[in-house]
Write an enzyme that holds these catalytic residues in place. Structure first.
Site: not given
Ligand code: MEV
Length: 318
Positions: A112, A106, A108-110, A104, A152
């Site tokens: 990855a 930003g 990219g943990s989810s 949570g 991601d």
């Molecule tokens: C999230 O890391 C990136 C966003 O642009 C969402 C997405 O691309 O799926 C906010």
């Protein structure tokens, strides 16, 4: 049978949120990983263990995933269900997730997790191509974030520096750009899906402004590609700060992140939030000449660390 896979986290250099509406984004994977270890068991039980939760259930309950299924477990259960169906297996599976990336924020943990889990779990029965693993990982991520652009998961699978858009997918960027990123984590966590929904509403209420920001973002990304080609970090940094202005406009920055960015820009080439925003991290663009000073500027701003580009992407054994 046991199988181990790992996938890197990521930062978005340009284009988060706008990528959901068809604009290109520039991303790179970073040298922080999620490692997933899976094994089959004769017990017919599904067991998942991670820092963010655990679950234990019989393999024939996989088909009754519903509202009460813990959200954090859904992508893993989806991958297990699809894999058992695909290979027509009636066995138990145990999965262990270890992560160097906080959830949570930003980075990219989810994604990855989804990529490493898709690779590790399917490899128990057959080694799939990276393309097939990416497809399964995106489907799994959609169980918790329906509108993901797929950017991601793509960079977590293939690694390196890439351009991504919804229509054409990813394209590797062969840049010799020599930069280091300083990352400051506000430790305010976010739900990407909520931030994407917030931007959807912003767009609904500000159609013309949003369309104009999309055009400007698109031009910015083209200029960023040129700056990357020439390794022109001063220019790249200015473009990142410009991108931050657009992100502030659509309401995904926060007061805390604005302060971090102001501090970072005292010495870095440029700085912006990365990923969904609403908390999470900022990234500051530096090289040898200003890395240490930027780290010093940010020392009172949350947790601070440097990240390098990871060129390896998904690794299925290590
Ligand atoms: C999230 O890391 C990136 C966003 O642009 C969402 C997405 O691309 O799926 C906010």
């Amino acid at each position: 049978m046991k199988s181990v896979a790992s996938a890197p986290g990521k930062v978005i250099l340009f284009g988060e949120h706008f990528v959901v509406y068809g604009i290109s984004a520039l991303l790179c994977s970073i040298d922080k990983r999620v490692i997933v270890t899976s094994q089959t068991t004769d017990e017919k039980m599904i067991k998942i263990e991670s820092d963010i939760g655990h679950i234990e259930m019989s393999n024939n309950s996989l088909s009754i995933m519903n509202e009460s299924t813990p959200k954090t477990m859904k992508p893993f259960l989806y991958i297990i269900k699809k894999t058992l169906e695909r290979f027509k297996k009636d066995v138990g599976i145990e999965v262990k997730i270890e992560s160097e990336i906080s959830p949570g924020i930003g980075l990219g943990s989810s994604s990855a997790c989804c990529v490493a889990a898709a690779a590790s779990i399917t490899a128990l029965f057959e080694k799939l191509s990276r393309e097939e693993i990416l497809k399964l990982a995106i489907e799994a991520e959609r169980t918790i974030f329906e509108n993901t652009s797929g950017a991601d998961c793509s960079v977590c699978t293939f690694g390196g520096l890439m351009e991504y858009d919804i229509k054409n997918g990813f394209k590797k960027i062969n840049s010799k750009a020599d930069f280091a990123l300083v990352i400051a984590n506000s430790k305010q966590t976010h739900q990407t899906s909520e931030l994407v929904e917030k931007v959807r509403k912003f767009r609904e209420n500000n159609e013309d402004l949003f369309a104009s920001l999309c055009e400007q973002e698109s031009a910015l990304v083209q200029n960023a590609l040129l700056a990357l080609e020439k390794n022109d970090l001063s220019r790249l940094g200015l473009l990142m700060s410009e991108n931050q202005a657009y992100l502030e406009r659509i309401g995904v920055s926060t007061g805390t992140l604005d302060v971090f960015i102001k501090e970072a820009k005292k010495t870095a080439y440029g700085a912006k939030i990365t990923g969904a925003g609403g908390g999470g991290c900022i990234i500051a663009l530096t090289d040898k000449s200003n890395l240490n000073q930027t780290l010093a500027n940010l020392k009172n701003c949350g947790e601070c660390f440097t990240a390098k580009i990871d060129y390896r992407g998904l690794l299925d054994t290590f």
